[in-house]
Design a protein around this motif. Structure first.
Motif, short mmCIF file in Angstrom:
data_model
loop_
_atom_site.label_atom_id
_atom_site.label_comp_id
_atom_site.label_asym_id
_atom_site.label_seq_id
_atom_site.Cartn_x
_atom_site.Cartn_y
_atom_site.Cartn_z
N LEU A 170 96.64 -33.05 52.92
CA LEU A 170 97.72 -33.87 52.40
C LEU A 170 97.18 -35.24 52.01
N LEU A 171 97.58 -35.70 50.85
CA LEU A 171 97.26 -37.04 50.39
C LEU A 171 98.60 -37.73 50.19
N THR A 172 98.91 -38.70 51.04
CA THR A 172 100.26 -39.24 51.06
C THR A 172 100.27 -40.75 51.10
N GLY A 173 101.39 -41.31 50.64
CA GLY A 173 101.71 -42.70 50.94
C GLY A 173 102.34 -42.73 52.32
N THR A 174 102.16 -43.76 53.07
CA THR A 174 102.63 -43.77 54.45
C THR A 174 103.01 -45.18 54.88
N LEU A 183 97.64 -45.57 52.15
CA LEU A 183 97.23 -44.26 51.67
C LEU A 183 96.63 -43.49 52.84
N ALA A 184 97.08 -42.26 53.04
CA ALA A 184 96.61 -41.48 54.18
C ALA A 184 96.12 -40.12 53.73
N ILE A 185 95.06 -39.64 54.39
CA ILE A 185 94.53 -38.30 54.18
C ILE A 185 94.72 -37.54 55.50
N ALA A 186 95.45 -36.43 55.45
CA ALA A 186 95.77 -35.70 56.67
C ALA A 186 95.51 -34.22 56.48
N TYR A 187 95.37 -33.51 57.61
CA TYR A 187 95.24 -32.05 57.60
C TYR A 187 96.43 -31.46 58.33
N ARG A 188 97.21 -30.67 57.62
CA ARG A 188 98.36 -29.94 58.15
C ARG A 188 99.58 -30.82 58.40
N SER A 189 99.43 -32.01 58.95
CA SER A 189 100.58 -32.83 59.30
C SER A 189 100.38 -34.26 58.84
N LEU A 195 92.64 -40.24 58.17
CA LEU A 195 92.16 -41.50 57.60
C LEU A 195 93.33 -42.21 56.93
N THR A 196 93.49 -43.49 57.23
CA THR A 196 94.55 -44.30 56.64
C THR A 196 93.94 -45.57 56.06
N LEU A 197 94.27 -45.84 54.81
CA LEU A 197 93.76 -47.02 54.13
C LEU A 197 94.91 -47.90 53.70
N SER A 198 94.79 -49.20 53.95
CA SER A 198 95.77 -50.16 53.46
C SER A 198 95.02 -51.24 52.69
N SER A 199 95.77 -52.19 52.17
CA SER A 199 95.13 -53.26 51.40
C SER A 199 94.34 -54.20 52.28
N THR A 200 94.53 -54.11 53.60
CA THR A 200 93.84 -55.04 54.51
C THR A 200 93.00 -54.36 55.58
N GLY A 201 93.09 -53.04 55.72
CA GLY A 201 92.36 -52.43 56.82
C GLY A 201 92.22 -50.94 56.69
N ILE A 202 91.71 -50.32 57.76
CA ILE A 202 91.43 -48.89 57.79
C ILE A 202 91.76 -48.37 59.18
#
Length: 248
Positions: A170-174, A183-189, A195-202
């Motif tokens: 899953l490639l989602t906004g969160t 922006l998040a990369i998830a498996y199944r849920s 992995l979660t990426l924002s404009s200021t962190g990870i």
């Protein structure tokens, strides 16, 4: 039999096998019907409605177990068959399969599928090509994803699923951890992104994004470095590692 019969311009309205048009009534039509000349028309429900189901006399709804499809295709463009005037295996030929050009709410609206159905809202067996642009003064985009809920609940606001559920990426906004528009990369849920990426962190493994630690100025090699200050910084770090038992 006229070349250019399909042309659309201020001088030519094109040619049509079937045309459905709704417009305000003409002045003469209003007068003949005894309707005031300042009267107006209003939207009809649909220019074309395709609906129904098949079944026996007890079938009154398309969701019942006894219901079957009203047709194999509610609307079909091209393909074999359809007329005794062309061979069954003859391919059709169109410049554009479906053109949707003027709308105010949605160009194409795909709503809920039938209970228990597994078919996708849109299936394209050809490699999808996307292209488009937003209104003037905004950058061009090929694809814009957004959740239409005014206040989305849960972690996923909009996204893409790659693969079949439940084993899918899953490639989602969160809004995980209060960091909206991440922006998040998830498996199944989507509730536990890897992995979660924002404009200021990870962030990793379901943790919200945090700002990365700042580099000590002495180690920032993008600027002119004083070798003596760099040596002092290294020695200080080395002494701290020795104190922790992590270095000799």
């Amino acid at each position: 039999m006229s070349n250019g019969v399909a042309a659309l311009s201020s001088n030519h309205m094109g040619s049509y096998g079937q045309s459905l048009v709704a417009t305000p009534m003409l002045k003469d039509e209003l007068a003949d019907a005894g309707i005031p000349l300042n009267a107006r028309t209003y939207p009809i429900t649909a220019m074309l409605a395709l609906s129904g189901f098949s079944g026996d006399q007890s079938t009154s709804n398309g969701t019942l177990p006894s219901a079957g499809p009203a047709a194999e295709y509610a609307l079909r463009v091209g393909g074999g068959g359809g007329s005794p005037y062309i061979p069954f295996d003859a391919r059709s030929n169109f410049s554009t399969g479906i053109g949707v050009y003027d709308w105010s709410v949605a160009g194409i609206d795909i709503n809920h599928r039938l209970p228990g159905a597994e078919g996708p809202g849109l299936r394209n067996k050809y490699a999808t090509e996307l292209g488009g642009s937003l209104p003037a003064a905004t950058p061009p985009y090929s694809l814009v994803l957004h959740d239409e809920h005014a206040d989305p609940t849960g972690s996923a606001e909009a996204g893409i699923q790659i693969g079949n559920a439940p084993h899918a990426w899953l490639l989602t906004g969160t809004n995980l951890g209060g960091a909206r528009q991440s922006l998040a990369i998830a498996y199944r849920s989507a509730n536990r992104p890897l992995l979660t990426l924002s404009s200021t962190g990870i962030g990793f493994l379901g943790r919200g994004p945090i700002a990365p630690p700042k580099l000590h100025p002495a180690f920032d090699l993008s600027k002119k470095v004083d070798p003596l200050e760099l040596a002092k910084a290294y020695n200080s770090l080395h002494d701290a590692l020795i104190a922790l038992g992590l270095a000799q």
